[in-house]
Write a protein that holds these residues in place. Structure first.
Motif, PDB file in Angstrom:
ATOM      1  N   PRO A 185      45.994  70.986  80.485  1.00  0.00           N
ATOM      2  CA  PRO A 185      46.358  71.995  79.485  1.00  0.00           C
ATOM      3  C   PRO A 185      45.647  73.324  79.736  1.00  0.00           C
ATOM      4  O   PRO A 185      44.740  73.425  80.562  1.00  0.00           O
ATOM      5  N   TRP A 186      46.018  74.284  78.927  1.00  0.00           N
ATOM      6  CA  TRP A 186      45.554  75.662  79.098  1.00  0.00           C
ATOM      7  C   TRP A 186      44.283  75.971  78.317  1.00  0.00           C
ATOM      8  O   TRP A 186      43.707  77.035  78.471  1.00  0.00           O
ATOM      9  N   ASN A 187      43.858  75.072  77.427  1.00  0.00           N
ATOM     10  CA  ASN A 187      42.820  75.516  76.470  1.00  0.00           C
ATOM     11  C   ASN A 187      41.441  75.713  77.095  1.00  0.00           C
ATOM     12  O   ASN A 187      40.726  76.644  76.760  1.00  0.00           O
ATOM     13  N   PHE A 188      41.049  74.802  77.980  1.00  0.00           N
ATOM     14  CA  PHE A 188      39.848  75.032  78.802  1.00  0.00           C
ATOM     15  C   PHE A 188      40.352  74.955  80.241  1.00  0.00           C
ATOM     16  O   PHE A 188      40.197  73.938  80.905  1.00  0.00           O
ATOM     17  N   PRO A 189      40.977  76.016  80.727  1.00  0.00           N
ATOM     18  CA  PRO A 189      41.791  75.900  81.940  1.00  0.00           C
ATOM     19  C   PRO A 189      40.991  75.585  83.203  1.00  0.00           C
ATOM     20  O   PRO A 189      41.533  75.024  84.152  1.00  0.00           O
ATOM     21  N   PHE A 190      39.715  75.891  83.197  1.00  0.00           N
ATOM     22  CA  PHE A 190      38.872  75.495  84.338  1.00  0.00           C
ATOM     23  C   PHE A 190      38.202  74.146  84.073  1.00  0.00           C
ATOM     24  O   PHE A 190      38.231  73.244  84.902  1.00  0.00           O
ATOM     25  N   TRP A 191      37.617  74.023  82.916  1.00  0.00           N
ATOM     26  CA  TRP A 191      36.818  72.830  82.626  1.00  0.00           C
ATOM     27  C   TRP A 191      37.652  71.538  82.640  1.00  0.00           C
ATOM     28  O   TRP A 191      37.229  70.520  83.193  1.00  0.00           O
ATOM     29  N   GLN A 192      38.842  71.584  82.022  1.00  0.00           N
ATOM     30  CA  GLN A 192      39.651  70.356  81.986  1.00  0.00           C
ATOM     31  C   GLN A 192      39.937  69.870  83.400  1.00  0.00           C
ATOM     32  O   GLN A 192      39.985  68.669  83.662  1.00  0.00           O
ATOM     33  N   VAL A 193      40.119  70.808  84.315  1.00  0.00           N
ATOM     34  CA  VAL A 193      40.462  70.439  85.690  1.00  0.00           C
ATOM     35  C   VAL A 193      39.218  69.957  86.446  1.00  0.00           C
ATOM     36  O   VAL A 193      39.255  68.940  87.143  1.00  0.00           O
ATOM     37  N   ILE A 194      38.120  70.661  86.265  1.00  0.00           N
ATOM     38  CA  ILE A 194      36.904  70.280  86.999  1.00  0.00           C
ATOM     39  C   ILE A 194      36.400  68.914  86.559  1.00  0.00           C
ATOM     40  O   ILE A 194      35.920  68.123  87.366  1.00  0.00           O
TER      41      ILE A 194
ATOM     42  N   GLU B 108      32.211  78.696  80.177  1.00  0.00           N
ATOM     43  CA  GLU B 108      33.032  77.611  80.729  1.00  0.00           C
ATOM     44  C   GLU B 108      32.867  77.519  82.244  1.00  0.00           C
ATOM     45  O   GLU B 108      32.710  76.429  82.810  1.00  0.00           O
ATOM     46  N   ALA B 109      32.896  78.664  82.898  1.00  0.00           N
ATOM     47  CA  ALA B 109      32.732  78.655  84.362  1.00  0.00           C
ATOM     48  C   ALA B 109      31.361  78.086  84.744  1.00  0.00           C
ATOM     49  O   ALA B 109      31.239  77.283  85.686  1.00  0.00           O
TER      50      ALA B 109
ATOM     51  N   ALA C 284      30.496  74.743  93.722  1.00  0.00           N
ATOM     52  CA  ALA C 284      29.727  75.164  92.543  1.00  0.00           C
ATOM     53  C   ALA C 284      29.082  76.526  92.795  1.00  0.00           C
ATOM     54  O   ALA C 284      29.092  77.404  91.921  1.00  0.00           O
ATOM     55  N   ASP C 285      28.536  76.709  93.996  1.00  0.00           N
ATOM     56  CA  ASP C 285      27.904  78.004  94.318  1.00  0.00           C
ATOM     57  C   ASP C 285      28.943  79.127  94.288  1.00  0.00           C
ATOM     58  O   ASP C 285      28.687  80.214  93.770  1.00  0.00           O
ATOM     59  N   LEU C 286      30.105  78.858  94.877  1.00  0.00           N
ATOM     60  CA  LEU C 286      31.161  79.891  94.896  1.00  0.00           C
ATOM     61  C   LEU C 286      31.599  80.240  93.479  1.00  0.00           C
ATOM     62  O   LEU C 286      31.830  81.409  93.150  1.00  0.00           O
ATOM     63  N   LEU C 287      31.688  79.214  92.634  1.00  0.00           N
ATOM     64  CA  LEU C 287      32.107  79.471  91.260  1.00  0.00           C
ATOM     65  C   LEU C 287      31.055  80.311  90.532  1.00  0.00           C
ATOM     66  O   LEU C 287      31.403  81.209  89.756  1.00  0.00           O
ATOM     67  N   ASP C 288      29.791  80.039  90.793  1.00  0.00           N
ATOM     68  CA  ASP C 288      28.740  80.869  90.191  1.00  0.00           C
ATOM     69  C   ASP C 288      28.876  82.321  90.653  1.00  0.00           C
ATOM     70  O   ASP C 288      28.766  83.255  89.859  1.00  0.00           O
ATOM     71  N   GLU C 289      29.119  82.480  91.952  1.00  0.00           N
ATOM     72  CA  GLU C 289      29.270  83.853  92.484  1.00  0.00           C
ATOM     73  C   GLU C 289      30.471  84.569  91.866  1.00  0.00           C
ATOM     74  O   GLU C 289      30.426  85.769  91.610  1.00  0.00           O
ATOM     75  N   ASP C 290      31.532  83.797  91.632  1.00  0.00           N
ATOM     76  CA  ASP C 290      32.801  84.393  91.142  1.00  0.00           C
ATOM     77  C   ASP C 290      32.903  84.401  89.625  1.00  0.00           C
ATOM     78  O   ASP C 290      33.979  84.669  89.081  1.00  0.00           O
ATOM     79  N   ARG C 291      31.818  84.060  88.932  1.00  0.00           N
ATOM     80  CA  ARG C 291      31.950  83.768  87.495  1.00  0.00           C
ATOM     81  C   ARG C 291      32.671  84.863  86.723  1.00  0.00           C
ATOM     82  O   ARG C 291      33.557  84.607  85.911  1.00  0.00           O
TER      83      ARG C 291
END
Ligand code: NDP
Length: 462
Positions: free
Chosen positions: A135-144, A83-84, A55-62
């Motif tokens: 799917p591609w529509n929320f490509p990060f959120w659907q996976v997380i 989304e990130a 989560a921290d890395l994702l915040d840094e890379d937002r």
């Protein structure tokens, strides 16, 4: 379809990727199996530490992550950043709550004695490698929203992402690796949909979850059933947005626009059918069409853009076909109804409001995956409920009323996995997410989501 990153705002191919061959798939399945053997025995505290790091890395890379999403599938940059941020929040929520959600359950002592045991309890254990077809529509959120609970439960994840978002797919694997998850805990399989069947049938894969279209869901769930493996399906939706006379009309209109146009209209939980009581139909429809017309359509990388292109040419063409069919059968175009001028290189479509919808039109029953709204006039509550349920889908619903009796009527009668009053449907880590009817089965998020892929183990001690 090749695995390629194509900018939907310009049609430019940014990068193409080699599909994994049989040896590559085998190597990754072997890694998943090996990883699960030890990862399953790790503590909740350890898993939480890794997930918080992610989560921290994702915040840094937002910023970089958001740009990747926008360039690959066209959502406005502001929405991609949000989304990130939402993904990081969900990871922290599961890091915080998974242990309590999966704590041993102790039945009533009288029932334990009645079962002939001195002690009996329920333990939620991980089941192994779970394949996520996403799917591609929320490509990060659907996976997380799949990965965070799966990893906290002690499972390992395999991601088959949509073929048009490979950069995001690769970034997701890298995120978990950089966070310190052991090799094989979360892997991206760069494969086309034809290779999915073999992966589901592999003995090292325990279960599958799919978010996407009904045809894809049917094929994936059939393969899982054939192998007696669990599947969770989150498919399309055609959510109603019901406006009754007691509604705050300004708020309802503002929310209606966001609920329909968010993510360029490509959300399973977007409000798609607007069902409006006759007493407020005229002012609602006029204000809604005006606000939809005013949305700024354009380059999704520009900060001011509210609606970008659709993610694929096919998606734009499908949407256009639905609108043309409705027009042919007599629908009125209150705004939009065509491609915008001056944006010919990308796959844009104008925010559109249609009225005069009849059952003869395809749009009455089919999902509109783009910024196109249909508005219906109803005479009373009974008609509103009946029309809200007159769809093959049953994902969520939105109802605008302050009347507790009207609210209760929807809670009792709506054929959907959710009902949101005086607001729009959104997913939250603490609330279950999923549908009924052709919107799928099973639930994601909350305690319900994390338990979908657990072995609910009965422990009985004499
Ligand atoms: P798909 O359902 O085709 O794609 C979703 C995922 O399923 C992708 O990873 C895709 O892989 C995979 N997939 C597709 N077909 C199969 C198959 N036969 N076996 C195994 N995996 C498969 O969605 P589309 O992108 O084609 O969108 C079409 C429609 O689906 C939309 O218009 C919308 O109605 C609905 N949809 C709903 C979503 C939701 O959030 N519920 C999200 C996206 C779409 P690949 O990309 O390689 O084909």
């Amino acid at each position: 379809m090749p695995i390629a990153s194509v900018n939907p705002a310009t049609g430019e191919t940014l990068e193409t990727f080699e599909e994994l061959d049989a040896a590559g798939i085998e190597q990754r399945l072997a890694r998943a199996e090996a990883a699960f053997r030890t990862y399953r025995t790790t503590s909740f505290a350890h898993r939480a530490q890794l997930l918080r790091r992610a989560a921290d890395l994702l915040d840094e890379d937002r910023e970089a992550v958001a740009r990747t999403m926008t360039e690959e599938m066209g959502k406005p940059l502001t929405a991609a950043r949000a989304e990130a941020a939402k993904c990081a929040k969900a990871m922290r929520w599961y890091a915080e709550n998974a242990e309590a959600l999966l704590a041993d359950e102790h039945p009533d002592p009288a029932d334990v004695a009645d079962a002939g045991a001195a002690r009996a309890y329920v333990r939620y254990r991980p089941i192994g490698a779970v394949l996520a077809v996403m799917p591609w529509n929320f490509p990060f959120w659907q996976v997380i929203r799949f990965a965070a609970p799966a990893l906290m439960a002690g499972n390992v994840g395999l991601l088959k992402h949509a073929s048009n978002v490979p950069r995001t797919a690769v970034a997701l694997e890298e995120l978990f690796v950089r966070a310190g998850f052991p090799e094989g805990c979360f892997q991206t399989l760069l494969i086309g949909s034809r290779a999915v069947d073999g992966v589901i049938r592999d003995r090292r894969v325990a279960a599958v979850t799919l978010t996407g279209s009904e045809p894809a869901g049917r094929v994936v769930a059939a393969a899982a059933a054939d192998e007696v493996k669990k599947a969770v399906l989150e498919l399309g939706g055609s959510d109603p947005f019901v406006v009754l006379p007691s509604a705050d009309l300004d708020a309802a209109v503002r929310t209606a626009v966001t609920a329909r146009a968010q993510n360029n209209g490509q959300s399973c939980i977007a409000a798609k059918r607007f069902i409006v009581h006759a007493d407020v139909y005229e002012p609602f429809t006029a204000a809604f069409a005006e606000a939809m017309r005013a949305l700024k359509v354009g380059d999704p990388l520009e900060e001011a853009t509210q609606v970008g292109p659709l993610a694929s040419r096919q998606g734009r063409d499908d949407l256009e076909e639905l609108v043309e069919d409705a027009k042919k059968h007599g629908a009125r175009v209150e705004c939009g109804g065509r491609r915008p001028e001056g944006l010919d290189a990308g796959w844009f479509y104008e925010p559109t409001v249609l009225t005069g919808i009849t059952p003869a039109m395809r749009i009455h029953q089919e999902e509109t995956f783009g910024p196109v709204a249909t508005v219906y006039r109803v005479a009373d509550l009974d008609e509103a409920v009946a029309l809200a349920n007159d769809t093959p889908f049953g994902l969520s619903s939105n109802v605008w009323t302050d009347d507790p009796a009207e609210q209760e009527r929807f809670v009792r009668d709506i054929e959907a996995g959710g009902v949101f009053f005086n607001g729009m449907t959104a997913s939250h880590p603490a609330l279950p997410f999923g549908g009924v009817k052709r919107s799928g089965f099973g639930r994601e998020l909350s305690g319900h989501g994390i338990k979908e892929f657990c072995n609910v183990t009965t422990v009985w001690v004499a």
